[in-house]
Design a protein around this motif. Structure first.
Motif, PDB file in Angstrom:
ATOM      1  N   GLU A 183       0.826  -1.201   0.000  1.00  0.00           N
ATOM      2  CA  GLU A 183       0.000   0.000   0.000  1.00  0.00           C
ATOM      3  C   GLU A 183       0.861   1.251   0.000  1.00  0.00           C
ATOM      4  N   ALA A 242       3.090   7.259   1.473  1.00  0.00           N
ATOM      5  CA  ALA A 242       3.178   8.685   1.149  1.00  0.00           C
ATOM      6  C   ALA A 242       3.954   8.840  -0.144  1.00  0.00           C
ATOM      7  N   ASN A 265       1.054  13.324  -0.840  1.00  0.00           N
ATOM      8  CA  ASN A 265      -0.142  12.524  -0.558  1.00  0.00           C
ATOM      9  C   ASN A 265       0.202  11.551   0.556  1.00  0.00           C
ATOM     10  N   TYR A 266      -0.750  11.328   1.448  1.00  0.00           N
ATOM     11  CA  TYR A 266      -0.530  10.410   2.559  1.00  0.00           C
ATOM     12  C   TYR A 266      -1.715   9.458   2.698  1.00  0.00           C
ATOM     13  N   ALA A 267      -1.404   8.244   3.122  1.00  0.00           N
ATOM     14  CA  ALA A 267      -2.460   7.328   3.519  1.00  0.00           C
ATOM     15  C   ALA A 267      -3.133   7.888   4.774  1.00  0.00           C
ATOM     16  N   ASP A 268      -4.425   7.691   4.875  1.00  0.00           N
ATOM     17  CA  ASP A 268      -5.155   8.217   6.037  1.00  0.00           C
ATOM     18  C   ASP A 268      -4.567   7.700   7.353  1.00  0.00           C
ATOM     19  N   SER A 269      -4.087   6.481   7.337  1.00  0.00           N
ATOM     20  CA  SER A 269      -3.591   5.857   8.561  1.00  0.00           C
ATOM     21  C   SER A 269      -2.318   6.494   9.100  1.00  0.00           C
ATOM     22  N   LYS A 312      -1.506   9.996   8.342  1.00  0.00           N
ATOM     23  CA  LYS A 312      -1.599  11.455   8.345  1.00  0.00           C
ATOM     24  C   LYS A 312      -1.396  11.998   9.753  1.00  0.00           C
ATOM     25  N   ASP A 346       2.049  -0.355  12.167  1.00  0.00           N
ATOM     26  CA  ASP A 346       2.960   0.192  11.152  1.00  0.00           C
ATOM     27  C   ASP A 346       4.050  -0.807  10.777  1.00  0.00           C
TER      28      ASP A 346
END
Length: 121
Positions: free
Chosen positions: A46, A49, A58-62, A64, A89
C-alpha cells in the motif's frame, strides 16, 4: 534504470520514531514522483506517502499527522519521517520512483529492495 538504496529501518517501541532514507541514482528534479509503500505479511502493498514534482504530497489516512515525506535535492534523497509509531505500522517499507507521469499512472517504476520496520515493545 534508476537505482534506489533504502536505509533506516529497524526495531522501535510503540510511540517511537524512525527516519527512512532512499538514495536515488539520478537527479531527482528529473523525476515525476517519489514515494514510500509498505507491505505487511499477508497484506497487499500500500501507498504510505508520495511526493509529486512541484512538491505536492499525498498520505495514507492511517499515517496522516504522524509521517512526513520530504526530499533533499542536493543529496538526491527522499525521506520518510515516522513518528508516534504503532504496532500496525510494522511492515517492509519500499521506496518507489516514477520517472514520468505515465509510469506513475500505470504503476510502472523503479522499486528499492525495502527496509524492515518493526514496532514492538
Amino acid at each position: 534504470q534508476v537505482q534506489l538504496v533504502e536505509s533506516g529501518g529497524g526495531l522501535v517501541q510503540p510511540g517511537g520514531s524512525l527516519r527512512l532514507s532512499c538514495a536515488v541514482s539520478r537527479n531527482i528534479l528529473t523525476i515525476y514522483a517519489m514515494g514510500w509503500y509498505r507491505q505487511a505479511p499477508g497484506k497487499q502493498r500500500e501507498l504510505v506517502a508520495d511526493i509529486i514534482t512541484g512538491g505536492r504530497t499525498n498520505y495514507a489516512d492511517s499515517v496522516k499527522g504522524r509521517f512526513a515525506i520530504s526530499r533533499d535535492i542536493a543529496k538526491n534523497t527522499v525521506y520518510l519521517q515516522m513518528n508516534s509509531l504503532k504496532p500496525e505500522d510494522t511492515a517492509r517499507y519500499y521506496c518507489k520512483v516514477d520517472r514520468t507521469y505515465t509510469d506513475y499512472a500505470s504503476g510502472l517504476g523503479s522499486w528499492g529492495q525495502g527496509t524492515q520496520v518493526t514496532v514492538a515493545s
